[in-house]
Design a protein around this motif. Structure first.
Motif: not given
Length: 87
Positions: A37-41, A43-48, A54-59
């Motif tokens: 999803v689009n991160h609610p807090e 802008e221009n970042e995605l999250a799980l 919401y969790y960071p979409l990271s390695d």
């Protein structure tokens, strides 16, 4: 076994599969579907989005594009336990 490609281009609305550890029983891991999803807090970042959080979409998160890939990785890392398989 190679982990899913973390540099894959995800888009808001994608459904992916992740390993999720029960916060109350850390020795139990399951495969769980999560939404990209689009991160609610941010802008221009995605999250799980998983379990209303919401969790960071990271390695640092093992993300698999299909349930089959997730089940294969789960079997590789955790053995024959069936509790990780989505039903």
């Amino acid at each position: 076994m190679e982990q899913a490609n973390q540099n894959q281009d995800y888009q808001a609305g994608d459904i992916v599969y992740v390993f999720y550890r029960n916060p109350h029983t850390q020795d139990v891991a399951n495969i769980q579907a999560a939404a990209v999803v689009n991160h609610p807090e941010k802008e221009n970042e995605l999250a799980l989005f998983l379990y209303e959080t919401y969790y960071p979409l990271s390695d640092e998160v093992a993300i698999y594009s299909t349930e089959e890939e997730a089940n294969q990785a789960y079997h590789y890392y955790y053995g024959e336990a069936t509790e990780g398989v989505l039903e």
